[in-house]
Each structure stands twice: as structure tokens, then as C-alpha cells.
Scaffold this motif. Structure first.
Motif, short mmCIF file in Angstrom:
data_model
loop_
_atom_site.label_atom_id
_atom_site.label_comp_id
_atom_site.label_asym_id
_atom_site.label_seq_id
_atom_site.Cartn_x
_atom_site.Cartn_y
_atom_site.Cartn_z
N SER A 36 0.83 -1.21 0.00
CA SER A 36 0.00 0.00 0.00
C SER A 36 0.86 1.26 0.00
O SER A 36 0.36 2.36 0.27
N TYR A 37 2.14 1.13 -0.32
CA TYR A 37 3.08 2.25 -0.27
C TYR A 37 2.59 3.45 -1.10
O TYR A 37 2.68 4.60 -0.67
N GLY A 38 2.05 3.19 -2.28
CA GLY A 38 1.60 4.28 -3.15
C GLY A 38 0.49 5.12 -2.52
O GLY A 38 0.44 6.34 -2.71
N THR A 39 -0.40 4.47 -1.78
CA THR A 39 -1.43 5.23 -1.07
C THR A 39 -0.79 6.13 -0.03
O THR A 39 -1.21 7.28 0.17
N GLY A 40 0.26 5.63 0.63
CA GLY A 40 0.99 6.46 1.57
C GLY A 40 1.63 7.67 0.89
O GLY A 40 1.69 8.76 1.48
N GLU A 41 2.09 7.50 -0.35
CA GLU A 41 2.65 8.63 -1.08
C GLU A 41 1.59 9.69 -1.34
O GLU A 41 1.87 10.90 -1.28
N LEU A 42 0.37 9.27 -1.65
CA LEU A 42 -0.72 10.23 -1.85
C LEU A 42 -1.05 10.96 -0.55
O LEU A 42 -1.27 12.18 -0.55
N ILE A 43 -1.09 10.23 0.55
CA ILE A 43 -1.36 10.86 1.85
C ILE A 43 -0.25 11.85 2.19
O ILE A 43 -0.52 12.98 2.63
N ALA B 148 -2.91 19.83 4.05
CA ALA B 148 -4.27 19.33 4.32
C ALA B 148 -4.55 19.37 5.82
O ALA B 148 -3.68 19.06 6.64
N LYS B 149 -5.77 19.74 6.16
CA LYS B 149 -6.19 19.79 7.56
C LYS B 149 -6.96 18.54 7.98
O LYS B 149 -7.21 18.34 9.17
N ARG B 150 -7.30 17.72 7.01
CA ARG B 150 -8.02 16.47 7.29
C ARG B 150 -7.80 15.54 6.11
O ARG B 150 -7.77 15.99 4.96
N ILE B 151 -7.65 14.26 6.40
CA ILE B 151 -7.53 13.24 5.36
C ILE B 151 -8.74 12.31 5.47
O ILE B 151 -9.05 11.81 6.55
N VAL B 152 -9.42 12.10 4.35
CA VAL B 152 -10.47 11.09 4.27
C VAL B 152 -9.97 10.01 3.31
O VAL B 152 -9.62 10.31 2.17
N LEU B 153 -9.94 8.79 3.80
CA LEU B 153 -9.39 7.68 3.01
C LEU B 153 -10.47 6.64 2.74
O LEU B 153 -10.98 6.01 3.66
N GLY B 154 -10.85 6.49 1.47
CA GLY B 154 -11.79 5.44 1.08
C GLY B 154 -11.01 4.16 0.82
O GLY B 154 -10.10 4.14 -0.01
N VAL B 155 -11.35 3.09 1.53
CA VAL B 155 -10.44 1.95 1.56
C VAL B 155 -10.91 0.73 0.75
O VAL B 155 -10.33 -0.34 0.86
N GLY B 156 -11.92 0.84 -0.07
CA GLY B 156 -12.37 -0.31 -0.84
C GLY B 156 -11.50 -0.59 -2.05
O GLY B 156 -10.79 0.28 -2.55
N GLY B 157 -11.54 -1.84 -2.51
CA GLY B 157 -10.91 -2.20 -3.77
C GLY B 157 -9.41 -2.40 -3.74
O GLY B 157 -8.76 -2.35 -4.78
N SER B 158 -8.83 -2.65 -2.57
CA SER B 158 -7.37 -2.76 -2.50
C SER B 158 -6.87 -4.11 -3.02
O SER B 158 -7.57 -5.11 -2.97
N ALA B 159 -5.62 -4.11 -3.45
CA ALA B 159 -4.94 -5.35 -3.88
C ALA B 159 -4.05 -5.90 -2.78
O ALA B 159 -3.38 -6.91 -2.98
N GLU C 271 -0.68 14.57 13.52
CA GLU C 271 -1.38 15.79 13.93
C GLU C 271 -2.69 15.99 13.17
O GLU C 271 -3.66 16.53 13.71
N VAL C 272 -2.71 15.57 11.91
CA VAL C 272 -3.88 15.78 11.05
C VAL C 272 -4.85 14.62 11.21
O VAL C 272 -4.45 13.45 11.12
N PRO C 273 -6.14 14.90 11.46
CA PRO C 273 -7.11 13.81 11.60
C PRO C 273 -7.21 12.98 10.32
O PRO C 273 -7.26 13.53 9.22
N ILE C 274 -7.24 11.66 10.49
CA ILE C 274 -7.43 10.75 9.37
C ILE C 274 -8.73 9.99 9.60
O ILE C 274 -8.86 9.27 10.60
N ASP C 275 -9.69 10.16 8.72
CA ASP C 275 -10.97 9.46 8.79
C ASP C 275 -10.99 8.41 7.68
O ASP C 275 -10.81 8.73 6.51
#
Length: 381
Positions: free
Chosen positions: A111-118, A126-137, A185-189
Motif C-alpha cells: 500500500s506504499y503508493g497510497t501512503g505517497e498520496l497521503i 491538508a487539515k483532514r484526510i479522508v481515506l476510502g479503503v475499498g478495492g485494495s490489492a 497531527e492531522v485527523p485521518i478518517d
């Protein structure tokens, strides 16, 4: 004036939620030309969550290069909203759809690439991160994301582990000394599309591992590795990654980010429905039609149709669910809150034909439903 809400999920491989909503609206207007239709394509934390929220909130997309599940550079993107919230789909960089069937590697996919996006979103303030987690490999517990954010996953000799869930059985500790500062520090939902925990029969490895390329031996390796990972996380960070509800989402990404970074795990459909203003749209509605590719027990308990029905029931608005198919273990008696559940396939046909003709089939099914309900509500139209 009779008001209808068209609130479908995507019919995966056939229609986006927006195209599905348009088809429902077209069918409804054929039945009752004067009907008022509000089109609200939805998502539930799976593929397309960022697109749905971005459209609803008038946001835009930002692109960066990120690694796919096998470590290949691809173009990825995340949505940016005017309140400085970043919305990211795991499937964008770490999705199963990025791989050919022969490339699926549940033990090694990362999942490293998703971490790069975050990380890019955090660096953009960004003051908040929303992560949709469906469809992963992936089935790596979010370890790749943590690594991309600067964490080091070390074995007993202090050496970094290889990427992928299969190596987590050798984890000794997680070193956060190099972590991107704002990651804590930044909320992750996390918008979760399943309610399964990390481990067990319905967990990340045993339930979802096979579709990501894991055979029987690999499933057991991943189950053991994730159990060990959860033990280390709980020991060092004090959060029960093994038992948290929805921790099994996206190969354990939800559990890992909850345990290490304190991310909040939320039902994805509720997060999306709030973002698109679904409750407000229900005001004055006589009927709501939702849809999904396959109506099965999972979709009717945890995903888009269930969330739509729950909100509709609370407002006294009947909800009808349409699907490309209905699983054999699903009946109206099992889900009495729905006003009805119907397949859009009007005759026997192949899956390929049903997917190819999804738009006219959905349009025709919506027309039939609205004609039926219009008899009862004729005095309103």
C-alpha cells in the motif's frame, strides 16, 4: 409534485454512480413526466468515493506519481476540497483493478503508493484526510502506507522488512522517529466499506485474501502475519488493532492506521451520504431508488443500499433497491425495511450482456418501479 431521490452506488464494471443515477432518472421521467428527480450518485468507501465527494463539494483533483501494488510508478490523484480536506481512494494507487489477474500477489503487494498520496496531501497542508479503503490489492495491514510516511518496520536485527503483508510475521518494532510530523497531527478518517475485523473467518486474509491472489497456504501465512502485526501495534501504541470494528478493511489498512496513527474508522456510506447532503434531499421525497451491481447480504448490511435504506426509513421515505443480480441467500423477508428489491435483468442473459446493457436495463427497471408507486401516489402527481 411527486419527488424521487435516485441514489445508486456504482454498478462495478458497468456504470458509475452518476451514470446509474441518470438512468434511474430517465426511467422515472418516462413513467411520470412531471416527476421531480434529485440525482445523488453515492459511494460507500469503495472505488469512486473521492469522485463522489469531490463532485458534491465542488472540489478538484491533484495528480502525483505514486507506486502501484507491485512498486511500479503510475499517475495517482487525490481530491482537494475548499476546507483543505484531502479525499483519497486506496484503489487509486493500491487497487486490485491496477493488476492483471496473473499479477495478483497478496503476500507481496504493498500500500506504499497510497501512503505517497497521503504524504503529498499532508505536504500541501491538508487539515483532514479522508481515506476510502475499498478495492485494495493488498493485505499488508497498511504497513506500506506507514513506510511511505516515514515509519520503519524493523525485524529483530533492526533491519527493514520487505514490503508486503507476508513479511509482517518477522516484525519486531515500528520506528516512528522519521515519521512525517503532520501524520500524527492531522485527523485521518477512514471510510470503511466492510465491518469485518482484522483477523478470523471474515477478516482481511481469510475472507478477502483469495480474491487478491492468495492460495490456502498464503492465506494462513497472512493470517499469522497480521495477528503478529496487531500484537506489536497493540503492545507499542496501546490500541487494539485486532478487534476494532472494520479493521479488516483494505487488507488491514484500517486496523494499521487506527492502531499506529489513531485514525477514526467510520462507515463509508454514512460519511458519503453526509457529504452529498442526502438527509436534506430526502425532505419532501415520496420514494428513493438505490442500486448496486449485486445485492447480497454484505451489500444489504454494510454498504451503499443499506445506508440509503437506513436514512430513508428514519425519514419515512420508502427505499427500493435495484441490482444487476440478487444473491440466492437474499429475500425480502430478510430485509423488511426495504420497500422492495428487484433485479434489473428482465430475462435470462449472460453476465457480459447484463453489464453491457446495464444503463437501459436500469432505466427500464426504474420506470417499472415508478409506475407501480405512482398508482399509490397518483393524487400527488
Amino acid at each position: 409534485m411527486w419527488k424521487l431521490i435516485a441514489a445508486p452506488n456504482a454498478l462495478k464494471g458497468s456504470l458509475s454512480p452518476f451514470a446509474a443515477a441518470a438512468a434511474i432518472a430517465s426511467g422515472a421521467r418516462r413513467a411520470v413526466p412531471s416527476i421531480e428527480v434529485t440525482e445523488l450518485g453515492i459511494a460507500d468507501g469503495g472505488d469512486g468515493t473521492a469522485e463522489v465527494i469531490c463532485r458534491a463539494r465542488g472540489g478538484s483533483f491533484r495528480e502525483i506519481t505514486a507506486l502501484d501494488p507491485l512498486g511500479r510508478a503510475r499517475m495517482g490523484r487525490y481530491a482537494w476540497l475548499d476546507d483543505e480536506t484531502a479525499v483519497i481512494d486506496v484503489a487509486t494507487a493500491s487497487g486490485l483493478a491496477l493488476l492483471q489477474p496473473t499479477e495478483r500477489n497478496a503476500l507481496g503487494a504493498t500500500s506504499y503508493g497510497t501512503g505517497e498520496l497521503i504524504r503529498a496531501a499532508l505536504e500541501a497542508s491538508a487539515k483532514r484526510i479522508v481515506l476510502g479503503v475499498g478495492g485494495s490489492a493488498t493485505v499488508d495491514g497498511g504497513s506500506g502506507i506507514l513506510e511511505a510516511l516515514g515509519a520503519r518496520l524493523l525485524d529483530a536485527d533492526g533491519k527493514p522488512l520487505p514490503r508486503g503483508g507476508g513479511a509482517l510475521g518477522r516484525l519486531a518494532r515500528i520506528d516512528l522517529s522519521g515519521l512525517t510530523p503532520r501524520a500524527r497531527e492531522v485527523p485521518i478518517d477512514i471510510a470503511c466499506d466492510v465491518d469485518s475485523t482484522l483477523l478470523g473467518e471474515h477478516g482481511a486474509a481469510r475472507l478477502f485474501g483469495p480474491q487478491k491472489g492468495a492460495d490456502g497456504a498464503a492465506v494462513e501465512t497472512l493470517e499469522s502475519a497480521l495477528a503478529h502485526f496487531a500484537t506489536v501495534v497493540t503492545r507499542d501504541f496501546g490500541r487494539d488493532a485486532a478487534s476494532v470494528t472494520s479493521g479488516g478493511a483494505a487488507g488491514g489498512i484500517a486496523a494499521g492506521l487506527f492502531g499506529v496513527l489513531g485514525a477514526r474508522l467510520l462507515p463509508g456510506v454514512d460519511l458519503v451520504l453526509d457529504a452529498v447532503g442526502f438527509d436534506g434531499a430526502l425532505t419532501g421525497a415520496s420514494l428513493c431508488i438505490t442500486a448496486e451491481g449485486l445485492l447480497d447480504r454484505q451489500s444489504l448490511r454494510n454498504k451503499g443500499p443499506f445506508g440509503v435504506d437506513k436514512r430513508g426509513a428514519a425519514r419515512g421515505v420508502p427505499v427500493v433497491a435495484l441490482g444487476g443480480g440478487i444473491a440466492s441467500d437474499v429475500s425480502d423477508a430478510n430485509f423488511p425495511a426495504f420497500a422492495g428489491m428487484f433485479s434489473i435483468c428482465s430475462r435470462p442473459m449472460s453476465l457480459e450482456q447484463a453489464m453491457r446493457d446495464a444503463a437501459p436495463l436500469l432505466e427500464a427497471a426504474a420506470e417499472r418501479v415508478v409506475r407501480l408507486f405512482s398508482v399509490k401516489h397518483r393524487h400527488k402527481v
